[in-house]
Design a protein around this motif. Sequence first.
Motif: not given
Length: 303
Positions: A115, A123, A118-120, A52, A167-168, A56, A36, A44, A40
Amino acid sequence: MSTTTMGRTDRSIGRTIRAYVALTKPRVLELLLVTTVPVMILAQGGLPNLWLVLATVIGGSASAGSAAAFNMYIDRDIDAHMQRTENRPLVTGEVSPRGALIFAWTLAFGSTIWLALTTNWLAAALSAAAIFFYVVIYTMLLKRRTEQNIVWGGIAGCFPVLIGWSAVTGSLTWTPVILFVLVFLWTPPHYWPLSMKYKDDYDEADVPMLGATRSGSQVGLQVILYAWATVVTSLLLIPVASMGIVYTASAVVFGGWFIYESHVLYNRAVRGTEPRPMRVFHASITYLTLLFVAIAIDPLLPF
């Protein structure tokens, strides 16, 4: 309360906590971290926001822990017949079936909501899909019915790369898809040697793992084919994701070593000597770990 009674209570609480932690298969969670976080960093193009990453990892760990707990709940009958799993908490009685089921559902809902917040939502949806695939498709439908169970059931273990990337970025591209396929192809040559080692266990539990249903040479040939496919797929990442020298060298060198160990397994099985399947099992873990470390390092270098 006496000191002796307090000591026994503390040990009892600690033992219960350890039993519930064991339901999450902590050693499997290590693989989640390995696949994972580097993805990420790659998504990025450098170091992503540390909060983040932490969010995740927490959500992904809870999600994977939920799937593992469901798996142990469903498989508690066959776990009791296998030496490798006879000390699991549901077999020993340290955790009740009802407690395990509540724990699994709590982690499932909690990880998905976490998730999403905190992420989207992409995810979070991928995380929920991973749980569904591992519990329903693999554990309930495939595991006890077909020797190809780990091939398709292993898809659940491929989701962390998609979750990390989404997530990113909030989306998916060809890069995470290639990584998904890489982990998918890596899973059979990773797990089939283990099933060779515990062939008698799977026979006793009547679970048709390939290592228990086929000869050593037949399994070894399949391991070779999948190992080659894994390494070839890893090389596709070089042009698609514009990977640099660190990843390129790692994919070639470590991939060559993984293939070599696969051929050794096959050759020993054909000659009728002890195939030493755990060498390939451990080599597969080291290979994937080093490959994903290279994925993490490559975007951080200026060349």
